[in-house]
Scaffold this active site. Structure first.
Site, mmCIF file in Angstrom:
data_model
loop_
_atom_site.group_PDB
_atom_site.id
_atom_site.type_symbol
_atom_site.label_atom_id
_atom_site.label_comp_id
_atom_site.label_asym_id
_atom_site.label_seq_id
_atom_site.Cartn_x
_atom_site.Cartn_y
_atom_site.Cartn_z
ATOM 1 N N ARG A 60 0.759 -1.008 -0.538
ATOM 2 C CA ARG A 60 -0.245 0.383 0.291
ATOM 3 C C ARG A 60 0.613 1.324 -0.301
ATOM 4 O O ARG A 60 0.475 2.355 -0.794
ATOM 5 C CB ARG A 60 -1.157 -0.138 1.555
ATOM 6 C CG ARG A 60 -2.423 -1.333 1.236
ATOM 7 C CD ARG A 60 -3.065 -1.866 2.103
ATOM 8 N NE ARG A 60 -4.041 -2.236 2.168
ATOM 9 C CZ ARG A 60 -5.526 -2.652 2.872
ATOM 10 N NH1 ARG A 60 -4.612 -2.839 4.386
ATOM 11 N NH2 ARG A 60 -5.766 -3.272 1.708
ATOM 12 N N LYS A 96 -19.967 -18.072 -1.367
ATOM 13 C CA LYS A 96 -21.146 -17.849 -0.955
ATOM 14 C C LYS A 96 -22.221 -17.274 -1.713
ATOM 15 O O LYS A 96 -21.069 -16.219 -2.039
ATOM 16 C CB LYS A 96 -21.481 -17.946 0.353
ATOM 17 C CG LYS A 96 -20.959 -18.519 1.083
ATOM 18 C CD LYS A 96 -21.156 -18.379 3.032
ATOM 19 C CE LYS A 96 -21.444 -19.090 3.959
ATOM 20 N NZ LYS A 96 -21.814 -18.248 5.731
ATOM 21 N N GLY A 128 -9.842 -10.060 -2.370
ATOM 22 C CA GLY A 128 -8.685 -10.099 -0.718
ATOM 23 C C GLY A 128 -8.647 -11.897 -1.611
ATOM 24 O O GLY A 128 -7.187 -12.282 -2.329
ATOM 25 N N GLY A 153 -13.103 -4.349 0.003
ATOM 26 C CA GLY A 153 -14.953 -3.831 -0.073
ATOM 27 C C GLY A 153 -14.369 -3.204 -1.051
ATOM 28 O O GLY A 153 -16.452 -2.912 -1.752
#
Ligand code: ADP
Ligand code: MG
Length: 399
Positions: free
Chosen positions: A39, A200, A358, A381
């Site tokens: 980052r 999922k 991720g 996210g």
């Protein structure tokens, strides 16, 4: 695409100016230092470009979840050494984000020097996007630069509020991310394929719903393929499967039909009776031959071959989620094989490939192709919300 200003729109000489730069310094820690400085490396070009133009650069970032209170273990001073190492420059730590201490620090900094403000989430005004809090920070700056795409899905003072108070610019990493995402879904070359995998359906319902209206091929793998197979009447045995979502899966397949989007489900799968590395019960079979005591842990080689043929007809690929339980051998095979195909097509110049998430980033690194995709987003996210078709407040505020 959202129109936004970049560093190219700034004057060449920023001497005497203070640039407030929102960066992502939320680094994974291992003891006293960061275990991964990706980052900081991403923010490096922006920070150095501003400093080299003569600006006093004040870095603004969050670190952990202090929930509006000071915690010594969550001070950004924890990563000062890592930032200095990546930038190869000394920086000054400033234990506030506004007020006289910041003012004095700016007085001490020379032109082109860099200061690191403390964790902006120590103040409740950050997450509340409080106007007064944002104004107090903005008072110290002449320009605001946002280089933290990963925080752009949050409407916080440092990611959104400041952009309305100062002339606002996208940093180089933000600019690259927005351009890549636009090339993948905003204004892509067609046909577009999307790979959606992972555990999922429930965690990616909005992603699937958005994609069926935008892409020509929707490739479903991972645990979520099991729910779609079950919706089509396939007995998936002991597989991870959300049986309560089969109606939803059918609805998505109907929507896809109407929108002219082909949904690709595997014909063959890799199954085992226990979830372990190289289990003795491992076998590959047609989806209709899964035993009651077996679970699907990867899509099969025939499916991968068919999907590779689909990718060969496409110009654009967006990928989120592994096709199987890739952390455990040999359930990484389909993900690795299709990732290699996508990487080779990208390198040949026939495919624009953008991936994020991720586990997806980890899977592409495992396949050794992370650098061969057009763009790999580490934004988590924010990347998912973008795949859901949502406006990201931190991006919208830049326009
Ligand atoms: P990302 O982080 O890239 O968005 P997800 O978190 O949605 O991806 O999904 C990744 C997880 O899905 C991995 O831990 C992987 O093991 C799991 N997974 C993929 N396929 C299966 C499967 N068939 N059965 C169980 N878990 C699976
Ligand atoms: Mg994940």
């Amino acid at each position: 695409m959202t129109q936004f200003k970049t560093l190219d729109d700034l004057p060449a000489d920023l001497t005497g100016k203070v640039a407030l730069v929102r960066v992502d310094l939320n680094l994974p820690m291992d003891g006293g230092s960061a275990s991964d400085v990706t980052r900081v490396e991403a923010a490096r070009p922006t920070i150095l470009e501003l400093a080299d133009k003569g600006a006093k650069v004040l870095l603004l970032a969050h670190f952990g979840r202090p929930k509006g209170k000071r915690h010594s273990t969550m001070s950004t001073s924890m990563v000062q050494g890592d930032v200095e190492e990546v930038l190869d420059r000394e920086i000054m730590f400033v234990p506030e984000v506004s007020g006289p201490v910041v003012e004095q620090s700016i007085g001490i900094l020379g032109d082109g020097d860099i200061g690191l403000l403390d964790n902006v989430r120590f103040w409740p005004g950050e997450e509340a996007n409080d106007g007064e809090f944002a104004k107090a920070i903005a008072a110290h700056g002449d320009v605001y630069v946002n280089d933290a795409f990963s925080a752009a899905h949050r409407a916080h003072a440092s990611t959104e509020g400041l952009a309305h108070l100062l002339p606002a610019y996208a940093g180089r990493a933000m600019e690259a991310e927005l351009k890549a995402l636009d090339a993948a879904l905003g204004n892509p070359e067609t046909p577009v394929a999307a790979v959606v995998g992972g555990a999922k359906v429930s965690s990616k319902l909005d992603v699937l719903t958005n994609l069926v209206g935008k892409v020509q091929h929707l490739i479903i793998g991972g645990g979520m393929a099991n729910t779609f197979l079950a919706a089509r009447g396939v007995d998936v045995g002991k597989s991870l499967c959300e049986h309560d979502l089969t109606d939803t899966a059918n609805k998505i397949m109907d929507q896809a039909d109407h929108a002219g989007c082909t949904i690709h489900l595997p014909y063959d799968v890799v199954v085992a009776k226990e979830f372990a590395a190289n289990p003795s019960s491992l076998r590959t079979c047609n989806v209709h031959e899964v035993g009651a005591d077996e679970m699907i842990l990867d899509i099969g080689p025939q499916a991968v071959e068919a999907l590779a043929d689909v990718l060969k007809t496409c110009r654009t690929l967006v990928w989120n989620g592994p096709l199987g339980a890739f952390e455990t051998a040999p359930f990484d095979e389909a993900t690795v094989a299709l990732a290699k195909t996508a990487a080779a097509l990208t390198q040949d110049g026939s495919l624009v490939s953008v991936a994020g998430g991720g586990d997806t980033v980890a899977a592409l690194a495992h396949a050794g192709v992370k650098d061969d995709f057009t763009f790999v987003s580490t934004a988590g996210g924010a990347f998912l919300e973008w795949m859901e078709g949502k406006d990201l407040p931190g991006v919208a505020a830049l326009s």
